[in-house]
Motif scaffolding. Structure first.
Motif, PDB file in Angstrom:
ATOM      1  N   LYS A   6       0.843  -1.195   0.000  1.00  8.42           N
ATOM      2  CA  LYS A   6       0.000   0.000   0.000  1.00  8.42           C
ATOM      3  C   LYS A   6       0.881   1.249   0.000  1.00  8.42           C
ATOM      4  O   LYS A   6       1.796   1.373   0.812  1.00  8.42           O
ATOM      5  N   SER A  87      -2.357  11.050  -6.009  1.00 14.49           N
ATOM      6  CA  SER A  87      -3.587  10.940  -5.223  1.00 14.49           C
ATOM      7  C   SER A  87      -4.726  11.713  -5.887  1.00 14.49           C
ATOM      8  O   SER A  87      -5.875  11.264  -5.845  1.00 14.49           O
ATOM      9  N   TYR A  90      -5.691   9.492  -9.063  1.00 15.62           N
ATOM     10  CA  TYR A  90      -6.402   8.268  -8.703  1.00 15.62           C
ATOM     11  C   TYR A  90      -7.670   8.537  -7.897  1.00 15.62           C
ATOM     12  O   TYR A  90      -8.527   7.665  -7.777  1.00 15.62           O
ATOM     13  N   VAL A  92      -7.843   8.877  -4.681  1.00 17.34           N
ATOM     14  CA  VAL A  92      -7.741   8.237  -3.368  1.00 17.34           C
ATOM     15  C   VAL A  92      -6.454   8.704  -2.686  1.00 17.34           C
ATOM     16  O   VAL A  92      -5.511   9.122  -3.339  1.00 17.34           O
ATOM     17  N   GLU A  94      -4.712   6.675  -0.564  1.00 16.41           N
ATOM     18  CA  GLU A  94      -3.858   5.488  -0.444  1.00 16.41           C
ATOM     19  C   GLU A  94      -4.278   4.509  -1.530  1.00 16.41           C
ATOM     20  O   GLU A  94      -5.467   4.420  -1.850  1.00 16.41           O
ATOM     21  N   TRP A  95      -3.310   3.797  -2.086  1.00 14.62           N
ATOM     22  CA  TRP A  95      -3.627   2.826  -3.124  1.00 14.62           C
ATOM     23  C   TRP A  95      -2.629   1.680  -3.084  1.00 14.62           C
ATOM     24  O   TRP A  95      -1.601   1.768  -2.448  1.00 14.62           O
ATOM     25  N   ASP A 110      -0.693   0.482 -10.496  1.00 11.68           N
ATOM     26  CA  ASP A 110      -0.921   1.470  -9.438  1.00 11.68           C
ATOM     27  C   ASP A 110      -2.386   1.880  -9.507  1.00 11.68           C
ATOM     28  O   ASP A 110      -2.783   2.617 -10.418  1.00 11.68           O
ATOM     29  N   HIS A 111      -3.166   1.386  -8.569  1.00 10.32           N
ATOM     30  CA  HIS A 111      -4.597   1.648  -8.529  1.00 10.32           C
ATOM     31  C   HIS A 111      -5.235   1.280  -9.872  1.00 10.32           C
ATOM     32  O   HIS A 111      -5.528   0.126 -10.090  1.00 10.32           O
TER      33      HIS A 111
END
Length: 166
Positions: A6, A87, A90, A92, A94-95, A110-111
């Motif tokens: 993560k 961030s 994406y 979010v 955290e990914w 990545d995500h």
């Protein structure tokens, strides 16, 4: 083999401390920034002690500030901006990053973003404690954690990479 972990803001901050001087180009730039900082400090001290023109003091102070920023703070600023970009992209904070070592390519997810890399682009591998960084020819790097393998292990992955590079 599959490595998965993560990514958080705190994790990316730690990346700013890892391998910031890698390769001849970065060593030369580091030395040049050190020289500029020394010139700035000496020039600033000399200009102030001889009551030089304000422009001389300003220029030497600027050299000093630039060198200190580049040597000590720029990489933290860079990683902070990179985290913000990812961030935001994406959506979010955290990914999950997954790196899969397949028979013909390396796939990094990545995500929602997927990158495919060839084994032939691997330039060098650096290991330090739990961290493995695989430097690629295109100025890209793949960061792995030895304890983050969900399929296989770092030792088996390293064997596979070495086999693919022969």
């Amino acid at each position: 083999m599959k490595n998965q972990y993560k990514i958080t803001k705190e994790l990316m901050k730690t990346w700013a401390k890892e391998y910031h001087i890698h390769g001849a180009k970065n060593v030369i730039l580091f030395i040049l920034w050190c020289v500029l900082g020394v010139i700035g400090i000496k020039g600033l001290v000399f200009s102030i002690s001889t009551h030089s023109d304000w422009m001389d003091i300003y220029i030497y102070a600027l050299f000093t500030v630039l060198a200190v920023f580049k040597l000590f703070f720029a990489r933290f600023f860079f990683w902070s901006k990179r985290y913000k970009l990812y961030s935001t992209t994406y959506g979010v904070s955290e990914w999950i990053r997954t790196t899969e070592f397949l028979d013909d390519e390396i796939i990094i997810t990545d995500h929602t973003s997927v990158s495919k890399l060839k084994y032939s682009n691997i330039k060098t591998i650096k290991e330090k404690n739990n961290v493995v960084i695989i430097f690629m020819n295109n100025n890209m790097a793949i960061r792995l954690y030895k304890d983050a393998f969900v399929e296989g292990s770092w030792e088996k992955c390293k064997e596979k990479i070495n086999t693919m590079l022969k």
